[in-house]
Design an enzyme around this catalytic site. Sequence first.
Site, PDB file in Angstrom:
ATOM      1  N   HIS A  59       0.858  -1.180   0.000  1.00 41.78           N
ATOM      2  CA  HIS A  59       0.000   0.000   0.000  1.00 41.78           C
ATOM      3  C   HIS A  59       0.897   1.234   0.000  1.00 41.78           C
ATOM      4  O   HIS A  59       1.866   1.294   0.750  1.00 41.78           O
ATOM      5  CB  HIS A  59      -0.872  -0.047   1.260  1.00 41.78           C
ATOM      6  CG  HIS A  59      -1.710   1.165   1.468  1.00 41.78           C
ATOM      7  ND1 HIS A  59      -2.864   1.383   0.757  1.00 41.78           N
ATOM      8  CD2 HIS A  59      -1.575   2.216   2.302  1.00 41.78           C
ATOM      9  CE1 HIS A  59      -3.406   2.515   1.148  1.00 41.78           C
ATOM     10  NE2 HIS A  59      -2.642   3.039   2.087  1.00 41.78           N
ATOM     11  N   HIS A  92       1.263  10.603  -1.035  1.00 40.40           N
ATOM     12  CA  HIS A  92       0.260   9.896  -0.243  1.00 40.40           C
ATOM     13  C   HIS A  92      -0.629  10.992   0.310  1.00 40.40           C
ATOM     14  O   HIS A  92      -0.205  11.746   1.180  1.00 40.40           O
ATOM     15  CB  HIS A  92       0.889   9.088   0.873  1.00 40.40           C
ATOM     16  CG  HIS A  92      -0.119   8.340   1.695  1.00 40.40           C
ATOM     17  ND1 HIS A  92       0.213   7.693   2.847  1.00 40.40           N
ATOM     18  CD2 HIS A  92      -1.439   8.123   1.529  1.00 40.40           C
ATOM     19  CE1 HIS A  92      -0.855   7.110   3.361  1.00 40.40           C
ATOM     20  NE2 HIS A  92      -1.884   7.384   2.578  1.00 40.40           N
TER      21      HIS A  92
END
Length: 185
Positions: free
Chosen positions: A4, A56
């Site tokens: 992730h 992110h």
Amino acid sequence: PGTHDTGTWKINKANSAKCQNLSLKDQLELGIRFIDIRLVPYYNSAKNIDDLAIYHSSVPGDVWFSDVVNDCRDFLTTNGKETIIMSIKNEAGVDDLTFNTALDVFLTTEKQMNSNVDLFYTSNVVPKLSDAAGKIVLFRRYTGSTKGIDATIDWPHDDKTSIPTQNNMMIQDVTAVIRMNLFPI
């Protein structure tokens, strides 16, 4: 196996946006084959090329997409029977034209940069493994393009699915917070 927010290894440890401690090269060497890449278009005059920055959410990862592509190319050159599945997401939600124009530079010039072999598999059909060997299979989480396997349908943002999507995918895109009581009362 996959990671992730694959490109977050350079983010400061104190920042909660950091999801990985290992570089992409190390992740690939350890067996990761599904990488989660979240991009924001960036026109870097110092590099004198259009590039995309790894992010992110609103936090830059201090990693460039060109570096990710080079690391993947190096790995696949050494390991020609392997395949990397790259999920790409438009992390900043910029307009489709801007995002696709910046990304297409990488998807369309690979033929010239890699000895007449396309590095990216951009068909919207799931390939046989033999057709994807030595390639990055594009798993598209952005709109405005038909390149790559469409993963935009029924993919909930920062959530998970309880039943398969229209494309038979089960999605888990939730950041879990685990609390531990280290000193029980």
